[in-house]
Motif scaffolding. Structure first.
Motif, mmCIF file in Angstrom:
data_model
loop_
_atom_site.group_PDB
_atom_site.id
_atom_site.type_symbol
_atom_site.label_atom_id
_atom_site.label_comp_id
_atom_site.label_asym_id
_atom_site.label_seq_id
_atom_site.Cartn_x
_atom_site.Cartn_y
_atom_site.Cartn_z
ATOM 1 N N PRO A 368 0.823 -1.218 0.000
ATOM 2 C CA PRO A 368 0.000 0.000 0.000
ATOM 3 C C PRO A 368 0.850 1.256 0.000
ATOM 4 O O PRO A 368 2.072 1.208 0.222
ATOM 5 C CB PRO A 368 -0.796 -0.134 1.302
ATOM 6 N N GLU A 369 0.188 2.380 -0.216
ATOM 7 C CA GLU A 369 0.860 3.661 -0.118
ATOM 8 C C GLU A 369 0.701 4.211 1.301
ATOM 9 O O GLU A 369 -0.195 3.819 2.053
ATOM 10 C CB GLU A 369 0.270 4.650 -1.125
ATOM 11 N N ARG A 370 1.585 5.093 1.668
ATOM 12 C CA ARG A 370 1.458 5.764 2.954
ATOM 13 C C ARG A 370 0.243 6.699 2.940
ATOM 14 O O ARG A 370 -0.273 7.054 1.884
ATOM 15 C CB ARG A 370 2.729 6.563 3.266
ATOM 16 N N VAL A 371 -0.182 7.082 4.142
ATOM 17 C CA VAL A 371 -1.302 8.006 4.256
ATOM 18 C C VAL A 371 -0.769 9.373 4.681
ATOM 19 O O VAL A 371 0.220 9.483 5.417
ATOM 20 C CB VAL A 371 -2.346 7.494 5.270
ATOM 21 N N ARG A 372 -1.431 10.407 4.203
ATOM 22 C CA ARG A 372 -1.036 11.774 4.540
ATOM 23 C C ARG A 372 -1.779 12.187 5.801
ATOM 24 O O ARG A 372 -3.010 12.163 5.862
ATOM 25 C CB ARG A 372 -1.362 12.722 3.395
ATOM 26 N N VAL A 373 -0.993 12.550 6.816
ATOM 27 C CA VAL A 373 -1.550 12.969 8.093
ATOM 28 C C VAL A 373 -1.183 14.421 8.327
ATOM 29 O O VAL A 373 -0.004 14.794 8.231
ATOM 30 C CB VAL A 373 -1.021 12.101 9.251
ATOM 31 N N VAL A 388 8.088 22.210 16.941
ATOM 32 C CA VAL A 388 7.968 20.936 17.640
ATOM 33 C C VAL A 388 8.370 19.820 16.680
ATOM 34 O O VAL A 388 7.848 19.734 15.562
ATOM 35 C CB VAL A 388 6.535 20.694 18.149
ATOM 36 N N THR A 389 9.307 18.972 17.080
ATOM 37 C CA THR A 389 9.703 17.830 16.255
ATOM 38 C C THR A 389 8.737 16.682 16.502
ATOM 39 O O THR A 389 8.534 16.267 17.640
ATOM 40 C CB THR A 389 11.133 17.387 16.586
ATOM 41 N N VAL A 390 8.145 16.191 15.426
ATOM 42 C CA VAL A 390 7.208 15.075 15.500
ATOM 43 C C VAL A 390 7.934 13.832 14.986
ATOM 44 O O VAL A 390 8.410 13.816 13.844
ATOM 45 C CB VAL A 390 5.940 15.341 14.670
ATOM 46 N N ASN A 408 4.921 27.789 12.462
ATOM 47 C CA ASN A 408 4.575 28.784 13.478
ATOM 48 C C ASN A 408 3.141 28.621 13.967
ATOM 49 O O ASN A 408 2.802 29.021 15.086
ATOM 50 C CB ASN A 408 4.787 30.193 12.929
ATOM 51 N N ASN A 409 2.289 28.071 13.113
ATOM 52 C CA ASN A 409 0.885 27.864 13.494
ATOM 53 C C ASN A 409 0.662 26.520 14.188
ATOM 54 O O ASN A 409 -0.480 26.119 14.426
ATOM 55 C CB ASN A 409 -0.017 27.965 12.265
ATOM 56 N N GLY A 410 1.756 25.814 14.489
ATOM 57 C CA GLY A 410 1.637 24.518 15.149
ATOM 58 C C GLY A 410 1.300 23.370 14.236
ATOM 59 O O GLY A 410 1.145 22.237 14.699
ATOM 60 N N GLY A 411 1.179 23.649 12.938
ATOM 61 C CA GLY A 411 0.764 22.605 12.007
ATOM 62 C C GLY A 411 1.921 21.729 11.550
ATOM 63 O O GLY A 411 3.068 22.163 11.477
ATOM 64 N N PHE A 412 1.589 20.459 11.266
ATOM 65 C CA PHE A 412 2.593 19.542 10.725
ATOM 66 C C PHE A 412 1.926 18.625 9.713
ATOM 67 O O PHE A 412 0.698 18.479 9.659
ATOM 68 C CB PHE A 412 3.250 18.708 11.837
ATOM 69 N N GLU A 413 2.779 18.008 8.900
ATOM 70 C CA GLU A 413 2.304 17.065 7.891
ATOM 71 C C GLU A 413 3.263 15.881 7.842
ATOM 72 O O GLU A 413 4.481 16.061 7.823
ATOM 73 C CB GLU A 413 2.223 17.738 6.519
ATOM 74 N N LEU A 414 2.703 14.680 7.828
ATOM 75 C CA LEU A 414 3.488 13.453 7.792
ATOM 76 C C LEU A 414 2.910 12.509 6.752
ATOM 77 O O LEU A 414 1.686 12.420 6.599
ATOM 78 C CB LEU A 414 3.456 12.742 9.145
ATOM 79 N N GLN A 441 -4.019 1.897 16.073
ATOM 80 C CA GLN A 441 -4.679 1.691 14.783
ATOM 81 C C GLN A 441 -4.127 2.601 13.695
ATOM 82 O O GLN A 441 -4.723 2.719 12.627
ATOM 83 C CB GLN A 441 -6.196 1.933 14.927
ATOM 84 N N GLY A 442 -2.998 3.223 13.952
ATOM 85 C CA GLY A 442 -2.453 4.178 13.004
ATOM 86 C C GLY A 442 -3.012 5.567 13.260
ATOM 87 O O GLY A 442 -3.982 5.750 14.010
ATOM 88 N N MET A 443 -2.425 6.587 12.642
ATOM 89 C CA MET A 443 -2.865 7.969 12.828
ATOM 90 C C MET A 443 -4.003 8.293 11.873
ATOM 91 O O MET A 443 -4.068 7.762 10.758
ATOM 92 C CB MET A 443 -1.698 8.939 12.602
ATOM 93 N N SER A 444 -4.908 9.159 12.303
ATOM 94 C CA SER A 444 -6.002 9.596 11.433
ATOM 95 C C SER A 444 -5.516 10.700 10.519
ATOM 96 O O SER A 444 -4.396 11.202 10.656
ATOM 97 C CB SER A 444 -7.183 10.071 12.288
ATOM 98 N N SER A 445 -6.369 11.097 9.579
ATOM 99 C CA SER A 445 -5.945 12.092 8.586
ATOM 100 C C SER A 445 -5.684 13.452 9.226
ATOM 101 O O SER A 445 -4.886 14.235 8.728
ATOM 102 C CB SER A 445 -6.997 12.226 7.483
ATOM 103 N N ARG A 446 -6.378 13.749 10.323
ATOM 104 C CA ARG A 446 -6.134 15.009 11.032
ATOM 105 C C ARG A 446 -5.985 14.714 12.518
ATOM 106 O O ARG A 446 -6.811 14.033 13.110
ATOM 107 C CB ARG A 446 -7.270 16.018 10.807
ATOM 108 N N GLU A 447 -4.911 15.231 13.102
ATOM 109 C CA GLU A 447 -4.629 15.004 14.511
ATOM 110 C C GLU A 447 -4.504 16.353 15.230
ATOM 111 O O GLU A 447 -3.803 17.251 14.760
ATOM 112 C CB GLU A 447 -3.327 14.215 14.687
#
Length: 517
Positions: A368-373, A388-390, A408-414, A441-447
């Motif tokens: 499968p492909e990875r999911v974008r979180v 913040v390092t995730v 700066n807005n606290g947002g991240f993407e994985l 169960q893995g991370m959801s699309s938005r955390e």
């Protein structure tokens, strides 16, 4: 077969100067690696708090650890005045002498021959950074460590001729320049590794001893063409362990043995019936093309006619095809794409794969492909936190690590696999708290993540000359190795940080299943 190592240092990254291990010597701290699911742990909170200290490069002190038992003292009082007194550095040097018994499989030893000790000498504290090893070809060695109690292990390169030795504890409080140890001859532990019909297992079998008290393992020896092996050991309780080398389909089996002084002990090991069959298939990427160098890992759940446990691994060829030998039984199969931090592919697991006497063809398997979180990280007060390092790490498979940094807005993407993950959120300063969250169960699309409020820690790093400045300090769970924050000491040795503990002393997040980075 290709081996891959993906290291991660969430907190401290401390290197120990060690020479390369001799080809035939090994230093195992426990049983063999379990490629299956990670073991469960108690989530009631830490029993022991470990403090790692790495002095600056100009210091006369070496990296070391101190462990505090939280069951025997008040946690709030400990965290308000956490004092660590560094142990001074000490040197142990000496000579390991050895002999060879002739004939080596006869405990009566009708003839002997002095021989240089060739192998490894290792010293390690029960927990923490204080550990060193050195290889020697003439028995001479020198090790420098912080004063304290250690487990000293002497592992010869040839355990057919010389026994391995464990001294636990060995107290190093002052310099010891006259350490001397004669290994002598030990007592033979010998036998055969055979199938049900009494014939040797096909392929190369390796056999070794594990000390049951410490879990330390001696070097491995290979059986001869008839399945015979000989090891030498000091009196004590051991496990004799045998398994095929990386190109043999011989499962791992073990038996307990008590070795007595000047007594030969026979231990025969049965592996059942080893009748390899072929497992094959093809691994495809998201575009339907063959995937090169994907890891195929078969882990036995139950074997039909063979005994013991078994893990078989290989890589796919340039067309994505694989063929490897396994034994009839029930298997778990992991398919792991080559690691690429910017890649798009994720691992996949196939459960309960039955293999019969005709083998098994898995056909074409698409990974499968990875999911974008995407997500945000905020303080307990609701303010977005930047920088913040995730750090997300797979639970199982090859424990690959994926990282991101909040804006700066606290947002991240994985981009992460849709598999169980453990994730650390590492804030940029001591005003906030390292926070761990498990995603079974893995991370959801938005955390939306709120850092733990934590408790403040005030501490001091001391030496005989006063405070130790510019030292790196890390606090962690001593039993799991999970980091809960780090800081630098000021010129007087003082440090402050926050760690994720509530007023009752328990961690604010549950302990992970496997935290060994």
């Amino acid at each position: 077969m290709t081996k891959r190592i993906v290291p991660l240092a969430v907190g401290l990254a401390v290197g120990c100067a060690e020479s390369d291990m001799l080809a035939k010597a090994s230093f195992d701290t426990g049983a063999a690696m379990d490629w299956g699911e990670d073991a469960e742990t108690d989530d009631s909170g830490p029993a022991r708090l470990r403090v790692d200290v790495v002095p600056n490069g100009d210091s006369a002190y070496l990296p070391q650890s101190v462990v505090f038992d939280l069951a025997t003292q008040d946690t709030a009082t400990l965290l308000s005045d956490l004092v660590v007194q560094l142990a001074p550095s000490r040197t142990v040097a000496g000579q390991i002498s050895a002999f060879e018994a002739a004939p080596h499989d006869d405990v009566s030893v009708p003839g002997t021959l002095a021989a240089p000790f060739v192998g490894r000498i290792s010293m390690s504290a029960a927990s923490g950074l204080a550990r060193r090893s050195v290889d020697t070809r003439n028995g001479d060695f020198t090790l420098r460590l912080p004063a304290g109690d250690y487990r000293l292990a002497v592992l010869p390169a040839d355990s057919e001729m010389q026994p391995f030795y464990i001294l636990d504890p060995y107290s190093l409080q002052q310099d010891d320049s006259g350490f001397e140890l004669s290994l002598g001859f030990g007592s033979p532990v010998y036998g055969r590794v055979v199938q049900t019909d009494g014939t040797p297992a096909p392929g190369i079998t390796e056999v070794w001893l594990e000390d049951t008290r410490t879990g330390l393992a001696g070097p491995r020896v290979a059986t001869d063409g008839e399945g015979n092996y000989v090891l030498r050991a000091f009196p004590g309780a051991y496990r004799v362990v045998a398994e095929g080398n990386e190109r043999s389909t011989i499962p791992r089996v073990a038996a307990s043995v008590t070795v007595e002084q000047e007594t030969a002990t026979r231990v025969d090991l049965g592996v059942g019936t080893v009748a390899p069959v072929e497992a094959s298939g093809r691994v495809l990427d998201a575009d339907g093309s063959g995937l090169y160098q994907a890891t195929i890992r078969f882990t036995a759940i139950a074997l039909d006619d063979a005994e013991g446990t078994m893990v078989v691994e290989d890589d796919t060829d340039s067309d994505g095809d694989f063929e490897l030998d396994v034994l009839p039984g029930l298997w778990k199969v992991e398919i792991i794409p080559p690691f690429d931090s910017d890649g798009e592919l994720a691992p996949v697991r196939l459960d309960d794969i039955g293999v019969d006497a005709d083998g098994v063809d898995l056909g074409a398997v698409s990974v499968p492909e990875r999911v974008r979180v995407t997500g945000t990280v905020a303080s307990p007060g609701g303010d977005a936190i930047g920088a913040v390092t995730v750090v997300a790490r797979e639970v199982g498979f090859d424990h690959y690590v994926y990282t991101a940094l909040t804006g700066n807005n606290g947002g991240f993407e994985l981009n992460v696999p849709d598999v169980p993950l453990e994730v650390a959120f590492l804030p940029p300063d001591e005003r906030h708290t390292v926070t761990w969250i498990d995603y079974p169960q893995g991370m959801s699309s938005r955390e939306q993540v709120t850092l733990a409020s934590g408790l403040p820690v005030s501490g001091r790093i001391r030496s005989s000359g006063g405070g130790v400045g510019a030292a790196l300090v890390e606090l962690m769970d001593a039993d799991t190795g999970r980091s809960y924050g780090s800081a630098l000491t000021d010129e007087n040795g003082n440090f402050n940080l926050r760690i994720a503990m509530d007023e009752g002393g328990g961690w604010t997040e549950t302990a992970p299943a496997d935290t060994g980075y």
